[in-house]
Design an enzyme around this catalytic site. Structure first.
Site, short mmCIF file in Angstrom:
data_model
loop_
_atom_site.label_atom_id
_atom_site.label_comp_id
_atom_site.label_asym_id
_atom_site.label_seq_id
_atom_site.Cartn_x
_atom_site.Cartn_y
_atom_site.Cartn_z
N CYS A 404 0.81 -1.18 0.01
CA CYS A 404 0.12 -0.07 -0.10
C CYS A 404 0.76 1.31 0.02
CB CYS A 404 -0.89 -0.13 1.05
SG CYS A 404 -2.28 1.20 0.93
N HIS A 538 -3.72 -5.17 0.08
CA HIS A 538 -3.12 -5.63 1.07
C HIS A 538 -3.18 -7.42 1.18
CE1 HIS A 538 -2.66 -2.16 3.92
NE2 HIS A 538 -3.60 -1.54 2.97
N GLU A 540 -1.98 -9.40 3.19
CA GLU A 540 -1.92 -10.05 4.50
C GLU A 540 -3.50 -10.34 4.98
OE1 GLU A 540 -1.69 -5.39 5.21
OE2 GLU A 540 -0.89 -7.07 3.71
#
Length: 577
Positions: A404, A538, A540
């Site tokens: 990001c 993102h 994750e």
């Protein structure tokens, strides 16, 4: 059939004595163990704060904001549920006081209460009950079938003023259900004083719960050491809970030891007996490719006995209160360790250290690391330090991964030091800069901040035509994938050709041909660098211990010079539509 048209059963997890006892871990572990035995599970988190969602909360105060596939910005516990249970939740699986009040006030203004006085009881409580019953029936595991069991975690501690309306709603819910359709698991703490475990705080907590109309069926006892037999007997007698339903949750070396501990205490069998799961659903088949209890023990052993240790410079700006602000990031790195059988040692770098008097010493420390990671973030503070970290990685040939803001600052660094645009910046940091390498997204509301970013699951087209990019390799040759986003700034496409001429390779985009007016850059690489990858999304937010995020996994493998077979299994993130 009974397995399709059944009534979903509920397991409520509450906490007593004090907060942060591990209610979320308990909820996730119980859900994972039930799923490993073949039961379809879902989960709801109740947060008693007035915020409508977690989107505008400070990472220092609240920790990470987790993003769901539908764009919901929620508490980090829902990330735990998704990772441990292998499910995909929606924004409706997170209930907040603010969200309930917003619904009630909107209805009242629309005249839907027919002039009645709107009160906590029954309007607030009924809305919560109806919401839980509706959301609990939603399929969350890809089968399209209703869950057998819905876990409910009530945030905070029993006795808090904030949670009182929800406790009353849950009492109402329990009253409407058959006894075998509801189970309450109460998490407490056993302090040690004078060499013995003290039960009085737990006794008071259980009585407090009872005074509110709820009684615990199970106790999960957090403690420094295993629960002593005498302690268990005393709790059983004074709290009115069968001794076999008092579970030991003493401190362990690794979170992945907990499923094994709960499994040894036969928690699934005990819950199945209490909820009559076998009688309600018959024989169920364990899912394929989902860890059984013994597999979690393998995970724990792998983390505590890695084949090698890799040193990563973690350059962030929310480090003062520990790693909760980067909770999913740390979980993802842990998943990578499990797959690669390595350990990670983090050099925690507050990005502001790269801007002041300590910049030289901090730079030297970073250069001793095997890789440099720059996570997301908001605001001007510490941004130049992050830009410096990207420069160190690019010029020193150290593997780099940015997420990001980590991609945006990498592009700003290249603009300043390669393209010669010394005043290049992001509109977020300097809205008057003549060279806006990163710009405010045109469609985003500049006045209203809540839930106005580019959020949730979006398609990323992998724009590599010759199959030589990192992105193409790590996603198994896929042409497009789905990943989750959370940003309101993006790369300015007016600089697209200049960056390409400087050797930057854009390997991920919202448009495969870079031709649409609203094209968004999703990934960039430096082909002549050992490993330099940055993504706008993102990754994750989509990861599990048995299916780690490909970009993170590639970064850890590159930093540790560890080989990984990327063609070994199909990519689960391939976009289907």
């Amino acid at each position: 059939s009974a397995t399709v048209n059944h009534r979903t059963k509920f397991i409520l997890v509450t906490g007593g004595v004090y907060s942060s006892l591990g209610k979320g871990v308990t909820t996730s572990t119980v859900g994972a163990l039930l799923k490993s035995q073949g039961y379809r599970v879902s989960s709801i988190k109740i947060d008693p704060y007035i915020n409508v969602d977690a989107g505008l909360m400070s990472p220092f105060e609240h920790g990470e904001v987790y993003v769901l596939g539908d764009g919901g910005e929620v508490d980090l516990d829902l990330g735990n549920y998704e990772r441990w249970m292998g499910i995909s939740l929606t924004r409706d699986h997170n209930i907040t006081t603010g969200k309930v009040y917003q619904t009630l006030i909107t209805r009242e203004r629309e005249g839907k209460y027919l002039g009645k006085t709107v009160t906590l009881v029954p309007h607030f409580t009924n809305e919560v009950v109806e919401h839980i019953e509706r959301v609990a029936a939603l399929p969350v595991d890809g089968t399209g079938l209703k869950p057998h069991v819905c876990m409910i975690e009530l945030g905070g501690t029993i006795g808090d003023f904030e949670s009182a309306p929800f406790v009353e709603a849950l009492r109402t819910l329990r009253f409407t259900l058959a006894p075998e359709d509801f189970c309450l698991v109460h998490c407490t703490y056993l302090p040690v004083m004078g060499g013995s475990q003290k039960t009085k705080p737990t006794q008071h907590s259980c009585r407090n719960l009872l005074s509110l109309g709820l009684s615990a069926d199970f106790l999960v006892c957090r403690s420094e050491s295993p629960v002593e037999p005498s302690t268990r007997d005393k709790l059983s007698q004074l709290c009115g809970i069968k001794s076999k339903y008092i579970l030991d949750a003493h401190n362990v070396a690794c979170l992945y030891d907990i499923p094994g501990s709960f499994s040894e205490q036969q928690i699934v069998q005990k819950l199945a007996h209490k909820l009559r799961l076998r009688e309600s659903f018959g024989e169920v088949m364990p899912p394929l490719n989902f860890p059984e209890p013994q597999q979690w023990a393998v995970f724990a052993k792998s983390l505590t006995n890695p084949s090698k240790t890799i040193k990563i410079a973690f350059v962030g700006k929310y480090l003062q209160q520990g790693s909760d602000a980067y909770f999913s990031v740390m979980q993802t790195f842990e998943h990578c360790c499990l797959t690669l059988n390595v350990g990670l040692e983090f050099l925690w770098i507050d990005s502001e250290l790269l801007e002041g008097a300590d910049a030289e010493a901090t730079t030297a420390a970073i250069k001793t690391c095997d890789g440099i990671f720059v996570p997301g973030g908001f605001g001007k503070r510490g941004t130049n330090g992050k830009i410096k970290a990207a420069q160190i990685a690019r010029e020193s040939g150290i593997p780099y991964f940015g997420v990001c803001l980590g991609m945006q600052i990498a592009l700003i660094e290249i603009a300043r030091n390669v393209l010669g645009l010394k005043d290049a910046n992001s509109e977020e940091m300097d809205d008057k800069t003549p060279n806006r390498v990163v710009m405010f997204m045109p469609e985003v509301d500049r006045r209203t901040m809540g839930a106005t970013m580019r959020l949730g699951s979006r398609i990323c087209h992998i724009t590599d035509q010759d199959g030589t990019s990192i992105m193409k390799k790590i996603y198994g040759g896929a042409s497009s994938v789905r990943e989750r986003h959370r940003h309101r700034y993006e790369f300015n496409m007016q600089h697209f050709e200049d960056f390409k001429a400087a050797g930057v390779r854009f390997t991920g985009s919202s448009d495969p041909n870079f031709s649409a007016e609203d094209t968004r850059i999703e990934a960039m690489e430096l082909p002549n660098h050992p490993f330099f990858l940055a993504v706008q999304y993102h990754p994750e937010f989509i990861t599990t211990p048995f299916d780690p995020s490909p970009p993170y996994l590639a970064f850890v493998a590159a930093a540790g010079k560890v080989a990984h077979n990327w063609s070994g299994s199909p990519c689960s993130r391939v976009a289907k539509n």
